[in-house]
Design a protein around this motif. Sequence first.
Motif, PDB file in Angstrom:
ATOM      1  N   ASP A   2       0.826  -1.209   0.000  1.00  0.00           N
ATOM      2  CA  ASP A   2       0.000   0.000   0.000  1.00  0.00           C
ATOM      3  C   ASP A   2       0.858   1.257   0.000  1.00  0.00           C
ATOM      4  OD1 ASP A   2      -2.451  -1.209  -0.031  1.00  0.00           O
ATOM      5  OD2 ASP A   2      -3.041  -0.583   1.973  1.00  0.00           O
ATOM      6  N   LYS A   4       0.176   5.675   0.162  1.00  0.00           N
ATOM      7  CA  LYS A   4      -0.825   6.712   0.391  1.00  0.00           C
ATOM      8  C   LYS A   4      -0.731   7.728  -0.738  1.00  0.00           C
ATOM      9  CE  LYS A   4      -2.503   9.811   3.966  1.00  0.00           C
ATOM     10  NZ  LYS A   4      -2.256  10.277   5.347  1.00  0.00           N
ATOM     11  N   CYS A   6      -2.819  11.177  -2.311  1.00  0.00           N
ATOM     12  CA  CYS A   6      -3.828  12.194  -2.034  1.00  0.00           C
ATOM     13  C   CYS A   6      -3.988  13.095  -3.249  1.00  0.00           C
ATOM     14  CB  CYS A   6      -3.413  13.039  -0.827  1.00  0.00           C
ATOM     15  SG  CYS A   6      -3.197  12.065   0.679  1.00  0.00           S
ATOM     16  N   CYS A  66      -7.668  11.206   0.269  1.00  0.00           N
ATOM     17  CA  CYS A  66      -6.434  10.449   0.451  1.00  0.00           C
ATOM     18  C   CYS A  66      -6.837   8.990   0.393  1.00  0.00           C
ATOM     19  CB  CYS A  66      -5.765  10.752   1.784  1.00  0.00           C
ATOM     20  SG  CYS A  66      -4.686  12.179   1.736  1.00  0.00           S
ATOM     21  N   ASN A  68      -5.340   4.795   0.420  1.00  0.00           N
ATOM     22  CA  ASN A  68      -4.294   3.784   0.523  1.00  0.00           C
ATOM     23  C   ASN A  68      -4.535   2.819  -0.624  1.00  0.00           C
ATOM     24  OD1 ASN A  68      -3.626   5.120   2.815  1.00  0.00           O
ATOM     25  ND2 ASN A  68      -4.041   3.443   4.205  1.00  0.00           N
TER      26      ASN A  68
END
Length: 103
Positions: A2, A4, A6, A66, A68
């Motif tokens: 994963d 992150k 955004c 955002c 993941n």
Amino acid sequence: ADEKRCGWFLNPTPANVFLVDRDGEWILEAQGGYQIPEAQFPSWPDFTEKSWVAYGPTGYGYGCVCMNVETEASTMHVLKISHIKVLPLKTCRDDKYLKNKEP
């Protein structure tokens, strides 16, 4: 693994969904093309009226999120989403990497 990401969650027309972030436009769904498997895109982000810019009465538009995700950089495909957090529009509008990328 994963990561992150955004940025702008964009749904401009039926079966077209993208995430626009500092690295470019990631494809979640493209009509007639790539579709993230439904099991890997478990639920639509919970946008409120204040967190979604609609394109007229159709409901299509964009918001700030955002996520993941697992991605494939060579194709700019999002392969899996494990979490989505809706952010205020101001968050993306104030981000120096996204200022010129608002849909």
